[in-house]
Motif scaffolding. Sequence first.
Motif, PDB file in Angstrom:
ATOM      1  N   ASN A 279       0.820  -1.217   0.000  1.00 48.55           N
ATOM      2  CA  ASN A 279       0.000   0.000   0.000  1.00 48.55           C
ATOM      3  C   ASN A 279       0.855   1.269   0.000  1.00 48.55           C
ATOM      4  O   ASN A 279       0.553   2.260   0.670  1.00 48.55           O
ATOM      5  CB  ASN A 279      -0.949   0.013   1.201  1.00 48.55           C
ATOM      6  CG  ASN A 279      -1.890  -1.178   1.212  1.00 48.55           C
ATOM      7  OD1 ASN A 279      -2.412  -1.574   0.162  1.00 48.55           O
ATOM      8  ND2 ASN A 279      -2.110  -1.748   2.385  1.00 48.55           N
ATOM      9  N   GLY A 280       1.949   1.201  -0.734  1.00 41.18           N
ATOM     10  CA  GLY A 280       2.819   2.357  -0.855  1.00 41.18           C
ATOM     11  C   GLY A 280       3.726   2.598   0.328  1.00 41.18           C
ATOM     12  O   GLY A 280       4.466   3.584   0.354  1.00 41.18           O
ATOM     13  N   ILE A 281       3.707   1.718   1.320  1.00 40.92           N
ATOM     14  CA  ILE A 281       4.539   1.871   2.523  1.00 40.92           C
ATOM     15  C   ILE A 281       5.664   0.835   2.489  1.00 40.92           C
ATOM     16  O   ILE A 281       5.430  -0.351   2.222  1.00 40.92           O
ATOM     17  CB  ILE A 281       3.710   1.699   3.803  1.00 40.92           C
ATOM     18  CG1 ILE A 281       2.599   2.746   3.853  1.00 40.92           C
ATOM     19  CG2 ILE A 281       4.600   1.808   5.046  1.00 40.92           C
ATOM     20  CD1 ILE A 281       1.637   2.569   5.012  1.00 40.92           C
ATOM     21  N   THR A 282       6.878   1.286   2.746  1.00 43.24           N
ATOM     22  CA  THR A 282       8.028   0.392   2.759  1.00 43.24           C
ATOM     23  C   THR A 282       8.187  -0.223   4.146  1.00 43.24           C
ATOM     24  O   THR A 282       8.154   0.483   5.154  1.00 43.24           O
ATOM     25  CB  THR A 282       9.309   1.152   2.382  1.00 43.24           C
ATOM     26  OG1 THR A 282       9.136   1.764   1.092  1.00 43.24           O
ATOM     27  CG2 THR A 282      10.498   0.210   2.321  1.00 43.24           C
ATOM     28  N   HIS A 283       8.366  -1.525   4.175  1.00 46.77           N
ATOM     29  CA  HIS A 283       8.506  -2.255   5.436  1.00 46.77           C
ATOM     30  C   HIS A 283       9.856  -2.970   5.481  1.00 46.77           C
ATOM     31  O   HIS A 283      10.340  -3.480   4.478  1.00 46.77           O
ATOM     32  CB  HIS A 283       7.386  -3.286   5.589  1.00 46.77           C
ATOM     33  CG  HIS A 283       6.015  -2.679   5.639  1.00 46.77           C
ATOM     34  ND1 HIS A 283       5.470  -2.170   6.793  1.00 46.77           N
ATOM     35  CD2 HIS A 283       5.080  -2.505   4.661  1.00 46.77           C
ATOM     36  CE1 HIS A 283       4.261  -1.708   6.543  1.00 46.77           C
ATOM     37  NE2 HIS A 283       3.998  -1.891   5.257  1.00 46.77           N
ATOM     38  N   TYR A 284      10.424  -3.010   6.695  1.00 47.41           N
ATOM     39  CA  TYR A 284      11.724  -3.625   6.890  1.00 47.41           C
ATOM     40  C   TYR A 284      11.646  -4.681   7.995  1.00 47.41           C
ATOM     41  O   TYR A 284      10.806  -4.599   8.891  1.00 47.41           O
ATOM     42  CB  TYR A 284      12.761  -2.572   7.300  1.00 47.41           C
ATOM     43  CG  TYR A 284      12.900  -1.432   6.320  1.00 47.41           C
ATOM     44  CD1 TYR A 284      13.697  -1.547   5.188  1.00 47.41           C
ATOM     45  CD2 TYR A 284      12.227  -0.223   6.533  1.00 47.41           C
ATOM     46  CE1 TYR A 284      13.828  -0.500   4.288  1.00 47.41           C
ATOM     47  CE2 TYR A 284      12.358   0.834   5.641  1.00 47.41           C
ATOM     48  CZ  TYR A 284      13.162   0.690   4.520  1.00 47.41           C
ATOM     49  OH  TYR A 284      13.289   1.720   3.637  1.00 47.41           O
ATOM     50  N   PRO A 285      12.560  -5.652   7.975  1.00 47.70           N
ATOM     51  CA  PRO A 285      12.578  -6.665   9.036  1.00 47.70           C
ATOM     52  C   PRO A 285      13.123  -6.096  10.349  1.00 47.70           C
ATOM     53  O   PRO A 285      13.810  -5.075  10.374  1.00 47.70           O
ATOM     54  CB  PRO A 285      13.533  -7.734   8.496  1.00 47.70           C
ATOM     55  CG  PRO A 285      13.706  -7.429   7.036  1.00 47.70           C
ATOM     56  CD  PRO A 285      13.516  -5.956   6.900  1.00 47.70           C
TER      57      PRO A 285
END
Length: 222
Positions: free
Chosen positions: A146-152
């Motif tokens: 949804n256009g949001i960058t996610h990281y571990p």
Amino acid sequence: MTTLLPFVSALIHRQTDSLFPLEYNQNLIESADLLIAMEYFASCLTHISGKYYAQHLNQNDFYHSDKYAVFLYYLAHTLYSHNKIDCATQIYCLNKALHSVDMFYEVKLPKIFMLTHPVGSVLGRAEYSDYFCAYHNCGVGSSKKNGITHYPSFGQGILMYGGSRVIGQCKIGDNVIFGANAFIIDTDVPSNSVVVGSYPNHRILPNSHNVIKDIFGLDSNP
């Protein structure tokens, strides 16, 4: 520590000059920057016990490629924190040229981590914790939803065997092992687990090993 400074300075300048003979300015790496990176490096090594790990920093530590890759990361990150971006970039590129490993200077790797023949590994943006170990061809990176960058995010005591990948919104607990070629994306993993296989057909199994003891050689968890 200071007795090693002339040797380390000469080594870094000679190697970097060979890659950037027209642009590199030796004055960009000051003794203070080198000493800070060396202190981080020495502190990291004191938390690792093994055949090639002595408790006192010496010249051999800079000729051991796995350890030297760790030092070059600390140096690049130190230069970046002092806003010496051009020089940090060159040290980052030197690390890639020597070891085929990608550890960008903006990424905040932990104070205690270990690389084991890490050729081809990319340790990208994530939240890392101490006692992290990566082998060859490992990948840590982001995903977008949804256009949001996610990281571990990683707990303490993580072992990534060769070819394993952790991508995106993954919350990884403590004492977790990723088997060879294991791959997950946007998946949480509880503490004391072993991950095998590839998403979405991966499996999460109980972990009877202790990464901090077995890999870092410590008798008990810190």
